[in-house]
Design a protein around this motif. Structure first.
Motif, short mmCIF file in Angstrom:
data_model
loop_
_atom_site.label_atom_id
_atom_site.label_comp_id
_atom_site.label_asym_id
_atom_site.label_seq_id
_atom_site.Cartn_x
_atom_site.Cartn_y
_atom_site.Cartn_z
N SER A 116 0.89 -1.30 -0.09
CA SER A 116 0.10 -0.02 0.00
C SER A 116 0.82 1.17 -0.21
CB SER A 116 -0.90 0.03 1.27
OG SER A 116 -1.94 -1.22 1.26
N GLU A 117 1.85 1.34 0.90
CA GLU A 117 2.77 2.49 0.88
C GLU A 117 3.60 2.51 -0.45
OE1 GLU A 117 4.75 5.81 2.14
OE2 GLU A 117 3.15 4.82 3.40
N LEU A 118 4.00 1.48 -0.86
CA LEU A 118 4.87 1.78 -2.21
C LEU A 118 4.03 2.24 -3.47
CD1 LEU A 118 7.53 1.23 -3.73
CD2 LEU A 118 6.91 -1.00 -3.97
N GLU A 140 9.81 -2.54 5.95
CA GLU A 140 10.58 -1.54 6.44
C GLU A 140 11.42 -0.70 5.51
OE1 GLU A 140 10.54 -4.73 7.68
OE2 GLU A 140 9.50 -4.85 9.56
N GLN A 141 11.87 -1.42 4.49
CA GLN A 141 12.69 -0.51 3.44
C GLN A 141 11.51 0.23 2.53
OE1 GLN A 141 14.45 -4.28 1.77
NE2 GLN A 141 16.65 -3.47 2.54
N VAL A 142 10.56 -0.25 2.57
CA VAL A 142 9.46 0.76 1.76
C VAL A 142 8.88 1.99 2.42
CG1 VAL A 142 7.02 0.64 0.75
CG2 VAL A 142 8.49 -1.28 0.30
N THR A 143 8.84 1.50 3.82
CA THR A 143 8.05 2.58 4.83
C THR A 143 9.36 3.77 4.97
OG1 THR A 143 8.44 1.27 6.73
CG2 THR A 143 6.19 1.37 5.70
N SER A 144 10.63 3.15 5.07
CA SER A 144 11.80 4.15 5.48
C SER A 144 11.81 5.19 4.01
CB SER A 144 12.85 3.44 5.75
OG SER A 144 13.50 2.78 4.77
N ILE A 147 12.06 3.25 -2.67
CA ILE A 147 11.58 4.26 -3.92
C ILE A 147 12.99 4.83 -4.21
CG2 ILE A 147 11.06 6.10 -2.38
CD1 ILE A 147 9.19 4.80 -5.45
N GLN A 148 13.78 5.14 -3.40
CA GLN A 148 15.08 5.71 -3.73
C GLN A 148 15.95 4.67 -4.65
OE1 GLN A 148 17.13 6.24 0.05
NE2 GLN A 148 16.53 8.53 0.17
#
Length: 134
Positions: A38-40, A117-121, A125-126
């Protein structure tokens, strides 16, 4: 108190175990979007990166990638259950994931894998941006 046999009980009330099994099968076939996914979605839309979700990339297998970046040969997976002993970290699931990701690579896709955790941080996306701008 009146007692009845198991056969009489099943005749009156049905075999509830079968009903539970059927409903579980139906539930399993519907994928619920994770927090990371969802965040991505939000992050990809914000950067106007076109994507498809639940992309079926293999012509014969039922494999799907969480995301396919449109007009790119890039698949993105958000791996859930890393710390809770989810499917991706248990033997059979891990082996299945290796087979799936290797098949995608052989077909010419780049496969990017991220934890929730990598998505939400923002790390995911970077890295996605870096690969696209390459």
């Amino acid at each position: 108190m009146t007692s009845i046999s198991i056969a009489e009980y099943k005749k009156l009330y049905g075999n509830s175990r079968k009903n539970v099994t059927k409903s579980n099968r139906k539930r399993r076939s519907t994928k619920i979007e994770s927090v990371g996914e969802s965040e991505l979605v939000i992050q990809l839309k914000a950067l106007k990166i076109e994507f498809e979700q639940e992309f079926k990339f293999h012509p014969k297998r039922k494999w799907r990638a969480d995301f396919h970046l449109v007009e790119k040969m890039i698949l993105v997976e958000v791996e859930g259950g890393i710390w809770s002993g989810g499917r991706h970290t248990r033997g059979k699931g891990y082996l299945g994931d290796m087979e799936k990701y290797n098949a995608a690579t052989v077909m010419g896709y780049q496969v990017l894998r991220f934890s929730t955790e990598q998505v939400t941080s923002g790390l995911a996306i970077q890295q996605i941006e870096g690969v696209i701008k390459g």
